[in-house]
Design an enzyme around this catalytic site. Structure first.
Site, mmCIF file in Angstrom:
data_model
loop_
_atom_site.group_PDB
_atom_site.id
_atom_site.type_symbol
_atom_site.label_atom_id
_atom_site.label_comp_id
_atom_site.label_asym_id
_atom_site.label_seq_id
_atom_site.Cartn_x
_atom_site.Cartn_y
_atom_site.Cartn_z
ATOM 1 N N LYS A 1 3.395 -19.653 23.894
ATOM 2 C CA LYS A 1 4.067 -18.073 23.566
ATOM 3 C C LYS A 1 3.383 -17.880 22.051
ATOM 4 O O LYS A 1 3.703 -16.596 21.655
ATOM 5 C CB LYS A 1 5.316 -18.661 23.115
ATOM 6 C CG LYS A 1 6.111 -18.624 24.536
ATOM 7 C CD LYS A 1 8.075 -18.392 24.374
ATOM 8 C CE LYS A 1 8.633 -18.459 25.652
ATOM 9 N NZ LYS A 1 10.015 -18.777 25.417
ATOM 10 N N HIS A 23 6.814 -25.779 33.607
ATOM 11 C CA HIS A 23 8.075 -25.798 33.086
ATOM 12 C C HIS A 23 9.148 -24.312 33.761
ATOM 13 O O HIS A 23 10.460 -24.578 33.638
ATOM 14 C CB HIS A 23 8.353 -26.180 31.835
ATOM 15 C CG HIS A 23 7.943 -24.637 30.929
ATOM 16 N ND1 HIS A 23 6.729 -24.555 30.397
ATOM 17 C CD2 HIS A 23 8.562 -24.104 30.262
ATOM 18 C CE1 HIS A 23 6.825 -23.459 29.711
ATOM 19 N NE2 HIS A 23 7.740 -23.067 29.590
ATOM 20 N N HIS A 24 8.351 -23.410 34.210
ATOM 21 C CA HIS A 24 9.286 -22.439 34.736
ATOM 22 C C HIS A 24 9.389 -22.288 36.230
ATOM 23 O O HIS A 24 9.693 -21.287 36.829
ATOM 24 C CB HIS A 24 8.776 -21.113 34.193
ATOM 25 C CG HIS A 24 9.003 -21.014 32.811
ATOM 26 N ND1 HIS A 24 10.447 -20.515 32.489
ATOM 27 C CD2 HIS A 24 8.394 -21.056 31.572
ATOM 28 C CE1 HIS A 24 10.364 -20.442 30.839
ATOM 29 N NE2 HIS A 24 9.441 -20.641 30.615
ATOM 30 N N HIS A 27 5.741 -27.344 25.436
ATOM 31 C CA HIS A 27 5.772 -26.940 26.697
ATOM 32 C C HIS A 27 5.664 -25.282 26.420
ATOM 33 O O HIS A 27 5.043 -24.338 27.372
ATOM 34 C CB HIS A 27 7.181 -27.093 27.254
ATOM 35 C CG HIS A 27 8.379 -26.416 26.668
ATOM 36 N ND1 HIS A 27 8.853 -26.823 25.631
ATOM 37 C CD2 HIS A 27 9.135 -25.296 26.923
ATOM 38 C CE1 HIS A 27 9.914 -26.350 25.265
ATOM 39 N NE2 HIS A 27 9.976 -25.211 26.160
ATOM 40 N N ASP A 28 6.152 -24.715 25.205
ATOM 41 C CA ASP A 28 6.020 -23.315 24.936
ATOM 42 C C ASP A 28 4.826 -22.819 24.126
ATOM 43 O O ASP A 28 4.805 -21.734 23.352
ATOM 44 C CB ASP A 28 7.161 -22.679 24.307
ATOM 45 C CG ASP A 28 8.194 -22.312 25.518
ATOM 46 O OD1 ASP A 28 7.736 -22.058 26.558
ATOM 47 O OD2 ASP A 28 9.534 -22.067 25.179
#
Ligand SMILES: [Fe+2]
Length: 338
Positions: free
Chosen positions: A208, A257-258, A204-205
């Site tokens: 980043k 997801h945010h 999900h990240d």
């Protein structure tokens, strides 16, 4: 565990004794018998490390049995061969996890440790652009191991005890996967759907890695432009996976997801049931693990305080049915007490 030692010859042993190096200990149960391991195994005698089997030599059932007969519960490996050991256990993780003769804690420890090491590799590819296809395959395999292990009696409890609260992108990614799959266990989804969702939670990240560390790890408050930059990570994540064939569910978890139920999230501002159930589960898991972990800009909060915050201030943003299932899962597994 790590140790540094200088060595003299061990009494009564013909094997050479190694010179200065760093060692880490593992359970002999993690070593697959009848396998030519690419790392040497040592026994510790006081401050000395005595060679037991050579790298490349067959590590036989007899070797393993002799350790058990002598009550040896830990063997030592060189730090410089850690990668070979990790690859060995990752390759045989399915056998280790399916071995009912091993206590659930030992299997959970192997799973958490190996998955954490593997994901550290994945997240180390900072600013690397497209994610290699074999990385997604490796992640998918780890997700499948987690799904199987969560079906083992007390598997959730055993695995939950290894959850690390010192925040790293890879431990956060692993914890989020574990919590997401734990939440969704009670929804009766087929394993294939769980695998797609688990992969989304794990990656999900991944966007980043495209955000500068100076912003990502900034200890103070973010400026508006820094916040804007961080908020691009869901899109960046999907962009990194553009060359990889992935199910839409997996991509949804990364992209959305945010998002918040009340429409106040990003990048799209979608809300309500427009956010798929899988994503709503990832969001709850993600927020809980982030708040319960030590981060560069915030101290870890106790689990109960995090749950209170989520149920209070965040009630309009999160799916409360998913949240209740999460609390139930944590509570059944005895994971809300620390
Ligand atoms: Fe995120």
């Amino acid at each position: 565990m790590q140790s540094t030692a200088s060595h003299t010859k061990a009494p009564g042993k013909s094997h050479p004794v190694v010179t200065e190096d760093q060692y880490f200990s593992v359970s002999p149960l993690m070593l697959l018998a009848d396998n030519a391991a690419l790392f040497s195994v040592y026994l510790r005698q006081g401050n000395n490390f005595v060679l037991y089997t050579h790298a490349g030599e067959m590590f036989t059932h007899r070797h393993k049995q002799r350790l058990a007969e002598n009550g040896v519960t830990e063997v030592w490996l060189k730090e410089s061969q850690r990668h070979a050991y990790t690859a060995h256990v990752e390759q045989h993780l399915g056998n280790v996890l399916a071995d009912d003769s091993l206590p659930a804690e030992a299997r959970a420890g192997a799973l958490y440790g190996i998955a954490s090491d593997a994901l550290q590799d994945v997240f180390a590819q900072h600013g690397a652009g497209a994610l290699p296809a074999d990385t997604a395959r490796r992640a998918r395999q780890l997700v499948e191991h987690i799904i199987s292990f969560l079906k083992v009696p007390n598997g959730i409890t055993a695995l939950g005890r290894f959850i690390a609260h010192d925040y790293h992108s890879w431990t956060h990614s692993l914890n989020t996967t574990f919590y997401t799959l734990g939440i969704l266990q009670s929804y009766g989804l087929p394993d294939e759907s769980m695998a797609h969702i688990g992969l989304g939670a794990m990656l999900h990240d991944i966007g980043k890695a495209e955000i500068p560390s100076s912003i990502l790890l900034k200890p103070g408050p973010l400026t508006a432009s820094e916040r804007q930059c961080i908020n691009t990570h869901p899109l960046m994540g999907v962009a990194r996976l553009a060359q990889t064939e992935l199910p839409q569910t997996t991509l949804n978890c990364i992209l959305f997801h945010h998002e918040k139920l009340d429409g106040s999230g990003y990048p799209s501002g979608i809300g309500g049931t427009a956010i798929p159930l899988a994503v709503r589960a990832v969001t709850v898991a993600d927020i809980y693990d982030a708040l319960a972990s030590e981060r560069p800009y915030a101290a870890a909060r106790p689990p109960f305080a995090v749950l209170q915050l989520m149920r209070g201030e965040m009630a309009d943003e999160l799916d409360m049915d998913v949240f209740k299932n999460f609390v139930l899962m944590l509570s059944n597994a005895g994971l809300t007490k620390t």
